[in-house]
Every structure is written in structure tokens, then in C-alpha cells.
Write a protein that holds these residues in place. Sequence first.
Motif, short mmCIF file in Angstrom:
data_model
loop_
_atom_site.label_atom_id
_atom_site.label_comp_id
_atom_site.label_asym_id
_atom_site.label_seq_id
_atom_site.Cartn_x
_atom_site.Cartn_y
_atom_site.Cartn_z
N UNK A 1 0.83 -1.21 0.00
CA UNK A 1 0.00 0.00 0.00
C UNK A 1 0.86 1.26 0.00
N UNK A 2 1.96 1.24 0.75
CA UNK A 2 2.84 2.41 0.78
C UNK A 2 3.62 2.56 -0.53
N UNK A 3 3.96 1.45 -1.17
CA UNK A 3 4.79 1.51 -2.38
C UNK A 3 4.00 1.99 -3.59
N UNK B 1 -3.43 2.83 -3.18
CA UNK B 1 -3.95 1.47 -3.28
C UNK B 1 -5.35 1.43 -2.64
N UNK B 2 -6.23 0.67 -3.27
CA UNK B 2 -7.62 0.58 -2.79
C UNK B 2 -7.85 -0.78 -2.12
N UNK B 3 -8.24 -0.78 -0.83
CA UNK B 3 -8.49 -2.06 -0.15
C UNK B 3 -9.67 -2.79 -0.77
N UNK B 4 -9.57 -4.11 -0.83
CA UNK B 4 -10.64 -4.96 -1.33
C UNK B 4 -11.04 -5.96 -0.26
N UNK C 1 -7.23 -7.82 0.13
CA UNK C 1 -6.85 -7.53 -1.24
C UNK C 1 -6.52 -6.06 -1.39
N UNK C 2 -5.69 -5.74 -2.37
CA UNK C 2 -5.38 -4.37 -2.72
C UNK C 2 -5.44 -4.23 -4.24
N UNK D 1 -3.50 -3.76 -11.18
CA UNK D 1 -3.20 -5.04 -10.54
C UNK D 1 -4.08 -5.25 -9.32
N UNK D 2 -4.24 -6.51 -8.98
CA UNK D 2 -4.88 -6.89 -7.72
C UNK D 2 -3.94 -7.83 -6.99
N UNK D 3 -3.57 -7.46 -5.77
CA UNK D 3 -2.71 -8.31 -4.93
C UNK D 3 -3.58 -8.96 -3.86
N UNK D 4 -3.35 -10.24 -3.62
CA UNK D 4 -4.12 -10.99 -2.63
C UNK D 4 -3.19 -11.42 -1.50
N UNK D 5 -3.66 -11.24 -0.27
CA UNK D 5 -2.87 -11.50 0.93
C UNK D 5 -3.61 -12.47 1.85
N UNK D 6 -2.85 -13.29 2.54
CA UNK D 6 -3.39 -14.14 3.61
C UNK D 6 -2.59 -13.88 4.87
N UNK D 7 -3.30 -13.59 5.97
CA UNK D 7 -2.65 -13.20 7.22
C UNK D 7 -1.67 -12.04 6.99
#
Length: 206
Positions: free
Chosen positions: A151-153, A157-160, A169-170, A190-196
Motif C-alpha cells: 500500500x505504501x509503495x 492502493x484501494x483495499x478490497x 486484497x489491494x 493489478x490486484x494483490x491478494x494476501x493471507x494473514x
Amino acid sequence: MGGMPADRAAEPPPPTPLDFQLVLLRRMADHQGELVEDARRELGVSAARMREANRRWQAMAHAAGGRGAGRRYRRFLGPPESSTARRIGDLDCTALRWPVPLWPDLCFEVLLAPGGAEWNAWLVRAPGASAPVLRSAADLRPWSCTVDEVARAFPPARPLEGTAPTRWGLAFTAPAGPPQDDGGGQPRFWVAEFTWGLLQRLREDG
């Protein structure tokens, strides 16, 4: 005759920090099965133990009914390495942090409201650890960075909304690669997906 009662002898051992790492891995396996298998072998545990650790975690979470999150984490992880008062906007909270040996540059952070309710729980960069340099989508490799770092880079960035409580997600724009690459410097969606809180996968959006 002496000896331990049968019902107490059958009780499972108390959960450990290793079990909590298995809980993290179990959810990540949905996106990064090969990385999870490599990590499980590195930890020297079986797939059955990973499933059992996750089962016990889920049972505790449902039994607590969403309350006492701090106690649940302490039961698996022990006392936090640090407990810090933090103010986010107009809200006060407590940030608890534990080391995560599987990812020595990260730590696990839980944000608790004054009444003890859990606001957030995810992996963040450990104090003093070097954050990755993120200039393009090519730098966003699985398990390389956290939600707040991406998000900082790449603002704004928009939270999903994630597909599960431990997922985020971002959506953001970034070049595909370094400017010197053919077309790499052109911004894309782009959409980035994160777990934990840890990056699992990246996909181009549109």
C-alpha cells in the motif's frame, strides 16, 4: 495403583508457537501449496499435524464467540514479545507482537480494542528488519511483502474485501517491470491478494 487418569492421559498437549505457524500455513495453502509444503518440511511436521493445529485453532475461535482474542493468541504463542499502546486516528488500541521463526524478518501483530476485541491480526515487518524495495509488479513475489508495504509503495492502493476473515486484497496501478524493459514501465492495473497480511499472489486486472 498410581498413574494418570485415563481422561487426562488422553488430553492433547497444549498448543505451541509451532502449531500457530501451521495455522498460518494451512490458510496459505489455498494459494501457495508448494511453498507451504516446503515450509512444512522445513518445520519437520506432518500434514496431519498441520490439519490438527488448524482444527484446534478453529475450535477455540468458535468457542470464544469472537471474544478473548488476545487470550487465544497467548495460548498458542505465549506472552507477546512486546505490548504497545497505539493511536489510530481517534481510536486507542494495544498492539501485541510475537516473533515468527518461519519468517524471521516478520512478526505477528494483533491490534486489540480497549475492551479486548480484536481489530486486526496479521504479519508485519519486524522492527529493525529491512523492507523489500518495491518499484514494479515484478518485485511482488509470493511471501515477499506485507499489505502495508504494498500500500505504501503504490499509492493510492484501494483495499478490497477478502474471501475469508484472514484474507485481504489491494487494487493499485504499477509498472509491470523496470522502465528499461520493453513496455515494463507502463502503468497497469493489478490486484494483490494476501493471507494473514502476507502476499500470496498478484494478477493483472483488466
